[in-house]
Design an enzyme around this catalytic site. Structure first.
Site: not given
Length: 251
Positions: A142, A146
């Site tokens: 990600h 995040k």
């Protein structure tokens, strides 16, 4: 026309949800919830759910686990169904959601992508066939912003494999301190954070002289917003309290 409230409406995902709702002829945004207030939205924005006194058919939440208490109290008081698309809930918060679902319909998923939820079914099938003789590893990637790791989706995938592999399992999140060969019961989960990666999830089934991989790549955040909008359309028509998930949309 279904009336939708967007919780976290000023955030990136909230804005994508708003764009999709505005483009849909059968949806109307009746309000937004956001601790930052009105900003530049074309619908009324309330800093707390308790301030809203109008009517709505569903709430789509892409905000923060910190907003959960207010949303659950709002849902129980108004009986307006919730779509919880936020990740990073604590075990105690998950229990709170389950308790509230006894009073009001709640749709919750760690990933709102239809593709990911089809992938979960593939993982279950693969684990049921290969799980006794293949090692299972999950790698998720990600963007650098995040906060939670591993992702909620990675844990969903691990749960799907664990439920179907036919033996006791243990989730392993790091190996640098382990000085022993891999145990059969281990399901490894690795998190990568960097750049602007929207989301990638790879499941590796590693056997003797054979490897099988199942992978999903998200190319934009719109797929998660679109899944949440479809979930809202579904939950708006549900009268029976309970906890619902994406399996109701991919049957």
């Amino acid at each position: 026309m279904q009336k939708i409230i967007i919780s976290g409406c000023n955030g990136h995902m909230g804005r994508v949800v708003a764009e999709l709702c505005e483009a849909s002829p059968d949806l109307e945004i009746t309000a937004g919830f956001d601790v930052m207030g009105a900003a530049d939205r074309e619908f009324p924005v309330f800093t707390s759910p308790a301030q809203f006194t109008g009517e709505a058919d569903a709430v789509i939440d892409f905000s923060s686990p910190a907003a959960l208490d207010g949303l659950l109290e709002f849902a129980k008081a108004t009986k307006i169904p919730l779509v919880l698309a936020t990740t990073g809930y604590s075990p105690e918060q998950v229990a709170q959601i389950g308790a509230a679902a006894l009073e009001v319909p709640i749709f919750r998923s760690g990933n709102m992508s239809l593709g990911i939820n089809v992938l979960l079914e593939l993982v279950k099938k693969a684990a049921s066939v290969l799980g006794n003789s293949y090692d299972i590893e999950i790698v998720e990637r990600h963007h650098r912003r995040k906060v939670d790791a591993p992702s909620g989706t990675a844990l969903m995938i691990a749960d799907a494999a664990a439920q179907s592999c036919g033996h006791e399992t243990e989730y392993i999140f790091e190996r640098h301190s382990a000085r022993h060969p891999r145990d059969k019961k281990e399901i490894g989960i690795s998190a990568v954070r960097g750049g602007t990666i929207v989301g990638e999830h790879e499941i590796i089934f590693a056997g003797h002289d054979e490897i099988m991989e199942i992978k999903h790549t998200a190319l934009s955040r719109e797929i998660f917003a679109q899944g949440a909008v479809e979930a809202a359309k579904f939950i708006a028509g549900v009268e029976q309290p309970g906890l619902y998930d994406m399996s109701y949309l991919v049957k």
